[in-house]
Design a protein around this motif. Structure first.
Motif, PDB file in Angstrom:
ATOM      1  N   UNK A 264      11.623  15.557 -17.492  1.00 58.13           N
ATOM      2  CA  UNK A 264      12.649  15.153 -16.526  1.00 58.13           C
ATOM      3  C   UNK A 264      12.211  14.454 -15.346  1.00 58.13           C
ATOM      4  N   UNK A 265      10.852  15.030 -14.670  1.00 57.53           N
ATOM      5  CA  UNK A 265      10.537  14.477 -13.457  1.00 57.53           C
ATOM      6  C   UNK A 265       9.804  13.309 -13.629  1.00 57.53           C
ATOM      7  N   UNK A 266       9.320  13.012 -14.696  1.00 56.84           N
ATOM      8  CA  UNK A 266       8.566  11.646 -14.985  1.00 56.84           C
ATOM      9  C   UNK A 266       9.445  10.613 -15.508  1.00 56.84           C
ATOM     10  N   UNK A 267      10.806  10.857 -15.536  1.00 53.66           N
ATOM     11  CA  UNK A 267      11.972   9.624 -15.903  1.00 53.66           C
ATOM     12  C   UNK A 267      11.812   8.562 -14.576  1.00 53.66           C
TER      13      UNK A 267
ATOM     14  N   UNK B 271       0.645  -1.155  -0.096  1.00 49.25           N
ATOM     15  CA  UNK B 271      -0.268  -0.102   0.160  1.00 49.25           C
ATOM     16  C   UNK B 271       0.838   1.152   0.117  1.00 49.25           C
ATOM     17  N   UNK B 272       1.839   1.201   0.807  1.00 50.24           N
ATOM     18  CA  UNK B 272       2.812   2.489   0.956  1.00 50.24           C
ATOM     19  C   UNK B 272       3.538   2.728  -0.379  1.00 50.24           C
ATOM     20  N   UNK B 273       4.002   1.554  -0.936  1.00 51.08           N
ATOM     21  CA  UNK B 273       4.713   1.713  -2.272  1.00 51.08           C
ATOM     22  C   UNK B 273       3.879   2.232  -3.356  1.00 51.08           C
ATOM     23  N   UNK B 274       2.413   1.953  -3.435  1.00 52.07           N
ATOM     24  CA  UNK B 274       1.342   2.454  -4.318  1.00 52.07           C
ATOM     25  C   UNK B 274       1.522   3.767  -4.058  1.00 52.07           C
ATOM     26  N   UNK B 275       1.050   4.222  -2.808  1.00 49.36           N
ATOM     27  CA  UNK B 275       0.695   5.633  -2.450  1.00 49.36           C
ATOM     28  C   UNK B 275       2.023   6.750  -2.902  1.00 49.36           C
ATOM     29  N   UNK B 276       3.166   6.061  -2.363  1.00 50.60           N
ATOM     30  CA  UNK B 276       4.411   6.812  -2.746  1.00 50.60           C
ATOM     31  C   UNK B 276       4.507   6.983  -4.228  1.00 50.60           C
ATOM     32  N   UNK B 277       4.286   6.014  -4.888  1.00 54.20           N
ATOM     33  CA  UNK B 277       4.281   6.363  -6.493  1.00 54.20           C
ATOM     34  C   UNK B 277       3.296   7.176  -7.266  1.00 54.20           C
ATOM     35  N   UNK B 278       2.101   6.980  -6.577  1.00 52.72           N
ATOM     36  CA  UNK B 278       1.189   8.274  -6.787  1.00 52.72           C
ATOM     37  C   UNK B 278       1.775   9.443  -6.474  1.00 52.72           C
TER      38      UNK B 278
ATOM     39  N   UNK C   8       4.732  10.561  -6.087  1.00 57.72           N
ATOM     40  CA  UNK C   8       6.018  11.043  -6.770  1.00 57.72           C
ATOM     41  C   UNK C   8       5.573  11.577  -8.137  1.00 57.72           C
ATOM     42  N   UNK C   9       4.433  11.166  -8.775  1.00 57.93           N
ATOM     43  CA  UNK C   9       3.922  11.746  -9.943  1.00 57.93           C
ATOM     44  C   UNK C   9       3.939  13.197  -9.808  1.00 57.93           C
ATOM     45  N   UNK C  10       3.649  13.731  -8.882  1.00 54.54           N
ATOM     46  CA  UNK C  10       3.303  15.361  -8.507  1.00 54.54           C
ATOM     47  C   UNK C  10       4.550  15.875  -8.355  1.00 54.54           C
ATOM     48  N   UNK C  11       5.644  15.376  -8.364  1.00 50.81           N
ATOM     49  CA  UNK C  11       6.811  16.137  -8.184  1.00 50.81           C
ATOM     50  C   UNK C  11       7.310  17.068  -8.895  1.00 50.81           C
ATOM     51  N   UNK C  12       7.142  17.128 -10.151  1.00 52.76           N
ATOM     52  CA  UNK C  12       7.430  18.107 -11.088  1.00 52.76           C
ATOM     53  C   UNK C  12       6.343  19.529 -10.594  1.00 52.76           C
ATOM     54  N   UNK C  13       5.218  18.980 -10.214  1.00 50.98           N
ATOM     55  CA  UNK C  13       4.210  20.399  -9.951  1.00 50.98           C
ATOM     56  C   UNK C  13       4.894  20.975  -8.821  1.00 50.98           C
ATOM     57  N   UNK C  14       5.291  20.090  -7.514  1.00 52.95           N
ATOM     58  CA  UNK C  14       5.796  20.844  -6.625  1.00 52.95           C
ATOM     59  C   UNK C  14       6.916  21.354  -6.519  1.00 52.95           C
ATOM     60  N   UNK C  15       8.057  21.019  -7.532  1.00 55.97           N
ATOM     61  CA  UNK C  15       9.359  21.643  -7.793  1.00 55.97           C
ATOM     62  C   UNK C  15       9.041  22.753  -8.485  1.00 55.97           C
ATOM     63  N   UNK C  16       8.046  22.972  -9.375  1.00 51.54           N
ATOM     64  CA  UNK C  16       7.785  24.197 -10.132  1.00 51.54           C
ATOM     65  C   UNK C  16       7.147  25.117  -9.017  1.00 51.54           C
ATOM     66  N   UNK C  17       6.468  24.879  -8.125  1.00 44.44           N
ATOM     67  CA  UNK C  17       5.769  25.596  -7.243  1.00 44.44           C
ATOM     68  C   UNK C  17       6.934  26.239  -6.271  1.00 44.44           C
ATOM     69  N   UNK C  18       8.086  25.462  -5.945  1.00 36.42           N
ATOM     70  CA  UNK C  18       9.242  25.908  -5.148  1.00 36.42           C
ATOM     71  C   UNK C  18       9.997  26.765  -6.160  1.00 36.42           C
ATOM     72  N   UNK C  19       9.957  26.803  -7.577  1.00 34.56           N
ATOM     73  CA  UNK C  19      10.728  27.876  -8.289  1.00 34.56           C
ATOM     74  C   UNK C  19      10.166  29.046  -8.383  1.00 34.56           C
TER      75      UNK C  19
END
Length: 189
Positions: free
Chosen positions: A180-183, A23-30, A32-43
């Motif tokens: 890049x963040x979807x690699x 379960x935790x692995x599935x939720x973490x993968x989900x 992680x899919x939002x990493x690009x959006x979070x990085x762009x918000x940081x920027x």
């Protein structure tokens, strides 16, 4: 409160079951899919930051990435140029290491090394004015990516504080960051 179907059964990790960790692995993968959006918000949070310069950190980052793009750098390096200072708000004294750590799973070892060391290499342009060693970067002179980092700083980073420079808008870079963040994460040593 989380749904019981989306919550582990344990209160101590040692008590976790295979199902809990799947379960935790599935939720973490989900997540992680939002990493690009979070990085762009940081920027975007760099907008208005670090007074004293003629441009804010966001514009500096856009200029750096625009210069890299116009210079023919590959997509990975353009994204690295865009994100090289995202650590400034949280960790100004080791922002290079923080930005490099964010990028590391998604970029080559070379790109990671350049971003990780750009702060030290950038000090070449100012350290001697405040009693520092402008040649501290020379400790890495024999490193295979030494010249690449010198070039990153010289061609793109140190020259990107110009209020008259016409940088590309953030929207131009969004698809690059997303790619890049979807690699899949690199396996690095």
């Amino acid at each position: 409160m989380a749904d019981a179907m989306d919550t582990v059964t344990f209160t101590s990790m040692a008590e976790g079951t295979r199902e809990d960790y799947e379960l935790l692995e599935r939720l973490e993968a989900e997540f992680a899919e939002g990493t690009a959006d979070r990085v762009l918000a940081m920027l975007q949070d760099l907008s208005g930051s670090l007074s004293g310069y003629q441009v804010d950190r966001l514009e500096h980052s856009l200029q750096c990435a625009t210069r890299a793009h116009r210079d023919g750098a590959d997509e990975e390096m353009v994204v690295a140029a865009l994100l090289h200072d995202i650590g400034d708000l949280l960790s100004p004294f080791n922002h290079s290491e923080l930005a490099a750590a964010v990028l590391r799973p998604y970029v080559s070892e070379r790109t990671h090394w350049i971003v990780r060391h750009h702060g030290l290499f950038q000090s070449y342009y100012y350290a001697h004015h405040s009693g520092g060693d402008r040649n501290a970067r020379d400790a890495y002179r024999d490193h295979p990516w030494y010249q690449d980092t010198v070039d990153f700083c010289h061609r793109w980073d140190q020259s990107s504080f110009d209020p008259g420079y016409e940088s590309l808008p953030l929207e131009f870079f969004v698809p690059l960051v997303q790619r890049i963040f979807s690699r899949p994460p690199f396996q690095q040593s």
